[in-house]
Structure formats: C-alpha cells, structure tokens
Motif scaffolding. Structure first.
Motif, PDB file in Angstrom:
ATOM      1  N   ASP A 125       3.603  -4.963  -6.628  1.00 26.81           N
ATOM      2  CA  ASP A 125       2.213  -5.106  -7.055  1.00 26.81           C
ATOM      3  C   ASP A 125       1.300  -5.271  -5.839  1.00 26.81           C
ATOM      4  O   ASP A 125       1.554  -6.110  -4.981  1.00 26.81           O
ATOM      5  N   LEU A 126       0.241  -4.479  -5.781  1.00 24.22           N
ATOM      6  CA  LEU A 126      -0.738  -4.649  -4.708  1.00 24.22           C
ATOM      7  C   LEU A 126      -1.330  -6.054  -4.731  1.00 24.22           C
ATOM      8  O   LEU A 126      -1.711  -6.592  -3.687  1.00 24.22           O
ATOM      9  N   PHE A 127      -1.372  -6.666  -5.910  1.00 27.11           N
ATOM     10  CA  PHE A 127      -1.948  -8.006  -6.062  1.00 27.11           C
ATOM     11  C   PHE A 127      -0.895  -9.116  -5.988  1.00 27.11           C
ATOM     12  O   PHE A 127      -1.166 -10.255  -6.385  1.00 27.11           O
ATOM     13  N   LEU A 128       0.295  -8.814  -5.487  1.00 19.31           N
ATOM     14  CA  LEU A 128       1.332  -9.848  -5.377  1.00 19.31           C
ATOM     15  C   LEU A 128       0.846 -11.031  -4.546  1.00 19.31           C
ATOM     16  O   LEU A 128       1.040 -12.200  -4.928  1.00 19.31           O
ATOM     17  N   SER A 129       0.213 -10.769  -3.418  1.00 17.94           N
ATOM     18  CA  SER A 129      -0.288 -11.869  -2.585  1.00 17.94           C
ATOM     19  C   SER A 129      -1.334 -12.688  -3.327  1.00 17.94           C
ATOM     20  O   SER A 129      -1.407 -13.912  -3.161  1.00 17.94           O
ATOM     21  N   ASN A 130      -2.172 -12.021  -4.115  1.00 19.15           N
ATOM     22  CA  ASN A 130      -3.154 -12.760  -4.903  1.00 19.15           C
ATOM     23  C   ASN A 130      -2.466 -13.792  -5.792  1.00 19.15           C
ATOM     24  O   ASN A 130      -2.894 -14.947  -5.881  1.00 19.15           O
ATOM     25  N   ALA A 131      -1.406 -13.353  -6.480  1.00 15.28           N
ATOM     26  CA  ALA A 131      -0.692 -14.243  -7.391  1.00 15.28           C
ATOM     27  C   ALA A 131      -0.040 -15.395  -6.637  1.00 15.28           C
ATOM     28  O   ALA A 131      -0.130 -16.563  -7.046  1.00 15.28           O
ATOM     29  N   VAL A 132       0.625 -15.078  -5.519  1.00 14.07           N
ATOM     30  CA  VAL A 132       1.314 -16.102  -4.734  1.00 14.07           C
ATOM     31  C   VAL A 132       0.309 -17.109  -4.172  1.00 14.07           C
ATOM     32  O   VAL A 132       0.501 -18.334  -4.256  1.00 14.07           O
ATOM     33  N   ARG A 133      -0.776 -16.622  -3.609  1.00 17.12           N
ATOM     34  CA  ARG A 133      -1.761 -17.506  -3.001  1.00 17.12           C
ATOM     35  C   ARG A 133      -2.489 -18.344  -4.052  1.00 17.12           C
ATOM     36  O   ARG A 133      -2.781 -19.535  -3.812  1.00 17.12           O
ATOM     37  N   PHE A 134      -2.783 -17.752  -5.200  1.00 18.50           N
ATOM     38  CA  PHE A 134      -3.452 -18.496  -6.274  1.00 18.50           C
ATOM     39  C   PHE A 134      -2.538 -19.625  -6.770  1.00 18.50           C
ATOM     40  O   PHE A 134      -2.985 -20.757  -6.990  1.00 18.50           O
ATOM     41  N   HIS A 135      -1.253 -19.309  -6.915  1.00 21.66           N
ATOM     42  CA  HIS A 135      -0.283 -20.321  -7.336  1.00 21.66           C
ATOM     43  C   HIS A 135      -0.232 -21.474  -6.336  1.00 21.66           C
ATOM     44  O   HIS A 135      -0.252 -22.661  -6.722  1.00 21.66           O
ATOM     45  N   ALA A 154       0.845  -1.194   0.000  1.00 25.23           N
ATOM     46  CA  ALA A 154       0.000   0.000   0.000  1.00 25.23           C
ATOM     47  C   ALA A 154       0.880   1.243   0.000  1.00 25.23           C
ATOM     48  O   ALA A 154       1.811   1.361   0.794  1.00 25.23           O
ATOM     49  N   GLY A 155       0.605   2.168  -0.894  1.00 23.81           N
ATOM     50  CA  GLY A 155       1.412   3.376  -1.017  1.00 23.81           C
ATOM     51  C   GLY A 155       2.627   3.200  -1.899  1.00 23.81           C
ATOM     52  O   GLY A 155       3.177   4.177  -2.396  1.00 23.81           O
ATOM     53  N   ILE A 156       3.078   1.958  -2.075  1.00 19.98           N
ATOM     54  CA  ILE A 156       4.185   1.674  -3.002  1.00 19.98           C
ATOM     55  C   ILE A 156       3.614   1.460  -4.394  1.00 19.98           C
ATOM     56  O   ILE A 156       4.096   2.020  -5.373  1.00 19.98           O
ATOM     57  N   ASP A 157       2.574   0.625  -4.478  1.00 20.94           N
ATOM     58  CA  ASP A 157       1.786   0.536  -5.705  1.00 20.94           C
ATOM     59  C   ASP A 157       0.786   1.687  -5.672  1.00 20.94           C
ATOM     60  O   ASP A 157      -0.017   1.797  -4.745  1.00 20.94           O
ATOM     61  N   GLY A 158       0.831   2.547  -6.667  1.00 15.80           N
ATOM     62  CA  GLY A 158      -0.029   3.726  -6.659  1.00 15.80           C
ATOM     63  C   GLY A 158      -1.498   3.441  -6.885  1.00 15.80           C
ATOM     64  O   GLY A 158      -2.325   4.358  -6.810  1.00 15.80           O
ATOM     65  N   MET A 159      -1.868   2.192  -7.153  1.00 15.44           N
ATOM     66  CA  MET A 159      -3.265   1.904  -7.466  1.00 15.44           C
ATOM     67  C   MET A 159      -4.170   2.103  -6.260  1.00 15.44           C
ATOM     68  O   MET A 159      -5.228   2.715  -6.357  1.00 15.44           O
ATOM     69  N   GLY A 160      -3.817   1.580  -5.121  1.00 23.62           N
ATOM     70  CA  GLY A 160      -4.651   1.708  -3.937  1.00 23.62           C
ATOM     71  C   GLY A 160      -5.778   0.698  -3.905  1.00 23.62           C
ATOM     72  O   GLY A 160      -6.053  -0.012  -4.877  1.00 23.62           O
ATOM     73  N   SER A 161      -6.456   0.633  -2.768  1.00 18.25           N
ATOM     74  CA  SER A 161      -7.543  -0.316  -2.577  1.00 18.25           C
ATOM     75  C   SER A 161      -8.670  -0.062  -3.575  1.00 18.25           C
ATOM     76  O   SER A 161      -9.007   1.081  -3.894  1.00 18.25           O
ATOM     77  N   LEU A 162      -9.269  -1.154  -4.048  1.00 19.08           N
ATOM     78  CA  LEU A 162     -10.418  -1.081  -4.955  1.00 19.08           C
ATOM     79  C   LEU A 162     -11.697  -1.547  -4.260  1.00 19.08           C
ATOM     80  O   LEU A 162     -12.663  -1.931  -4.928  1.00 19.08           O
ATOM     81  N   MET A 163     -11.718  -1.521  -2.940  1.00 20.34           N
ATOM     82  CA  MET A 163     -12.828  -2.116  -2.206  1.00 20.34           C
ATOM     83  C   MET A 163     -14.173  -1.518  -2.588  1.00 20.34           C
ATOM     84  O   MET A 163     -15.181  -2.235  -2.702  1.00 20.34           O
ATOM     85  N   GLN A 164     -14.236  -0.211  -2.797  1.00 21.78           N
ATOM     86  CA  GLN A 164     -15.521   0.392  -3.154  1.00 21.78           C
ATOM     87  C   GLN A 164     -16.018  -0.138  -4.494  1.00 21.78           C
ATOM     88  O   GLN A 164     -17.209  -0.435  -4.662  1.00 21.78           O
ATOM     89  N   ALA A 165     -15.112  -0.295  -5.459  1.00 23.56           N
ATOM     90  CA  ALA A 165     -15.488  -0.882  -6.746  1.00 23.56           C
ATOM     91  C   ALA A 165     -15.859  -2.353  -6.586  1.00 23.56           C
ATOM     92  O   ALA A 165     -16.770  -2.850  -7.259  1.00 23.56           O
ATOM     93  N   ASN A 166     -15.156  -3.056  -5.691  1.00 25.22           N
ATOM     94  CA  ASN A 166     -15.479  -4.460  -5.440  1.00 25.22           C
ATOM     95  C   ASN A 166     -16.911  -4.611  -4.941  1.00 25.22           C
ATOM     96  O   ASN A 166     -17.656  -5.497  -5.373  1.00 25.22           O
ATOM     97  N   LEU A 167     -17.295  -3.749  -4.005  1.00 19.91           N
ATOM     98  CA  LEU A 167     -18.645  -3.798  -3.446  1.00 19.91           C
ATOM     99  C   LEU A 167     -19.686  -3.439  -4.500  1.00 19.91           C
ATOM    100  O   LEU A 167     -20.776  -4.033  -4.539  1.00 19.91           O
ATOM    101  N   LEU A 168     -19.365  -2.472  -5.353  1.00 22.49           N
ATOM    102  CA  LEU A 168     -20.282  -2.106  -6.433  1.00 22.49           C
ATOM    103  C   LEU A 168     -20.488  -3.286  -7.366  1.00 22.49           C
ATOM    104  O   LEU A 168     -21.608  -3.594  -7.775  1.00 22.49           O
TER     105      LEU A 168
END
Length: 322
Positions: free
Chosen positions: A264-274, A216-230
């Motif tokens: 990558d903010l989604f690095l954990s996603n990739a590692v856990r999915f693998h 967080a803060g290193i990847d400039g994308m930031g949380s997408l939680m509001q879009a996730n809920l939408l």
C-alpha cells in the motif's frame, strides 16, 4: 539544506506470493490500467472529466459486488450538506447504533451513486444503520467545504444519539476526513464517538512517509499530490485538518482501528498514525494485509473477509461499551 542520503537499488521483478489466496493472486496478476496523470490545477473542466471517468470505473467495479442483504435508502440533508441513510434488512427498529461513513476517492471523487454504493458495502459489513456523507469536493468546492459537511452530519447524529452509539470512519480519503472531523469536533468541544475506523488512510497530504517511495510503482495508484493541492486550495498541507497525521492527539481521540497493506502506498500513513495515537495513550489497533496495495484485492478475497470480521468485532465491542 543538507542533502539526505539516498539508497540506490536495481530494477527488479516482484513475484506474486504463492501463499496468498487464489483470489488475491489473480487480482495482483491483473494488468494495471495506464495512468493518464492529473490536469493542471486551474483546469476545472479537465478535473470534472477526470473525476467522471474515475467515478464510472469505480461504479463498474461495485456493480459486480451485489449487496449481501437488501437495504433501504433515504436521502438526507443537513444544513445544505447531502447524505444518505442506508439500513440493511434485519436491523431492529430500536437498534440505536449508527456508523457515519465518509467515502474515499482522493478527496475529489466518489459522490452521488458512488457514495451510496460504497456506503452500502459498509452497511452490509457492519450490519447497522449507516449515514453516508455525500460531501462537496473540488474543483468547485475545495477545503474546508467537505470537512464542513462531515461536521454538519456528525452534529446531526449527536442530536439524536449518545456518543457511545456512534462510530465514525472511512477509507483512503474518507479516513482523512474522518480523522480531520474528529480533531475539529474535539477542538470545538464536541464529545467523541465510541470509536473510529481509519482504513488505508490518506492522512498525510504532504506524502512524506517512507512507503510513498518504497511502494511507488508497486502500488499502481501513484502519487496524488496534484489532487492534494487542488483539495487544499492554498491551505498548508500539514495543517491537522488537512493532514490529520500532524494533529495533537494528547488532547483526546476515540479508540481507533487502522488498516493498510504491505504494498500500500499509504502503509507509512497507517504505521505513523498508529504510533502517534499510541504515543498519546490512545487505544489503537493496526491490521496489515499481506501483499495488498491500496484497495486490497478488489473486495472478493478471503484476506479481505478476514479483515472485515476484525473490523466488525472491533465495532461491536465499542458499541457495547468495550
């Protein structure tokens, strides 16, 4: 509930690594645009304006990436679902290989010309016919509308192709829908394709992975939680068709190539999915780009070119039955 331990660290500067290519260093050194946040969940007009602004920004970026080879385009419709067929010059008429491309965009943006532009990049990188799904999205069409559209196109490809001729994939939100599509197709008794590409995947809409905090803060994308809920529109965020990370892969899944970056903010996603795939005995490759945040380095770096070669190698081998 027992409070979890927390590690407190001081603020610090993070330099751009000197061992990266000049292109990657220049990309990381660029000023970041200021995020404007997300509208309220019930502000449909606010979401439409937000999406239009993001789509315009993405199209500006893709306008500077001229296709490597000329392509032909054809609009597609499948039971009301829209899409595009994109065929790069040089593909033989008898080449039955096809890539089902599912675009990214936080599950809320990337339609129309943006979808076509992103899929053109896939067609040029892979050198095969691409069918891109221009799936429906919120605020007008939340889950499961987009997933329904992706499934409609997968079923259409199965009418004309052997499963071994099809690879399914996408980046970011497209990786979410690719994973959800394959889990749902499997659960409905459909055959699996030759392989899957899950690139910097947004496969956990609960945002429970470690890198959502550490990057967080290193990847400039930031949380997408509001879009996730939408997008979820009240569906549980941990349902496997909403967050494929939580699926049961012991029932089957195709060989999969997964990518991410160390920033990558989604690095954990990739590692856990693998690890989920490997734990279920599914063939899976994980490729991590040094210092890359979500979106890597804008598409013009040697690091990304090297990754593209890995992706093409993997796909060519799977299309050949490897």
């Amino acid at each position: 509930m027992t409070e979890r331990p927390v590690l407190h660290i001081p603020a610090r500067d993070i330099p751009v690594p000197g061992h990266l290519s000049a292109e990657a260093q220049a990309w990381l050194a660029m000023p970041r645009p200021e995020g404007g946040g997300h509208p309220a969940l019930d502000d449909a007009e606010g979401w439409r304006k937000h999406v239009a602004g993001m789509d315009a920004m993405v199209m500006t970026m893709y306008m500077h990436r001229a296709p490597k080879v000329p392509c032909t385009y054809r609009d597609l419709n499948e039971g009301g679902a829209r899409g595009y067929e994109i065929v790069p010059e040089g593909v033989a008429p008898g080449d039955a290989r096809v890539y089902l491309d599912i675009h990214g965009g936080a599950l809320i943006m990337g339609s129309g010309e943006v979808c076509k532009a992103m899929a053109t990049g896939s067609a040029c990188n892979l050198g095969v016919r691409v069918v891109a799904v221009d799936y429906r999205m919120p605020p007008a069409h939340p889950y499961p509308a987009g997933l329904d559209d992706c499934l409609a196109f997968y079923k259409a490809l199965l009418r004309d192709h052997a499963p071994s001729e099809i690879i399914v994939g996408g980046g970011s939100a497209g990786a979410n829908l690719a994973g959800a599509l394959l889990l749902r197709a499997r659960d409905e008794g459909l055959p699996m394709p030759a392989a899957a590409l899950v690139l910097s995947p947004e496969v956990d809409l609960t945002e429970s992975g470690d890198s959502f905090k550490t990057n967080a803060g290193i990847d400039g994308m930031g949380s997408l939680m509001q879009a996730n809920l939408l997008y979820a529109a009240g569906a549980p965020l941990d349902h496997p068709y909403v967050s494929p990370l939580f699926g049961d892969f012991s029932k089957g899944f195709p060989p999969t190539l997964i990518t991410a970056g160390t920033r990558d903010l989604f690095l954990s996603n990739a590692v856990r999915f693998h690890r989920k795939l490997r734990g279920a005995g599914i063939e899976a490759e994980l490729h991590i780009i040094e210092a890359a945040a979500h979106g890597a380095f804008g598409g013009g770096s040697p690091e990304e070119a090297e990754l593209n070669r890995e992706v093409r190698r993997f796909c060519d081998a799977k299309w050949d039955g490897g």
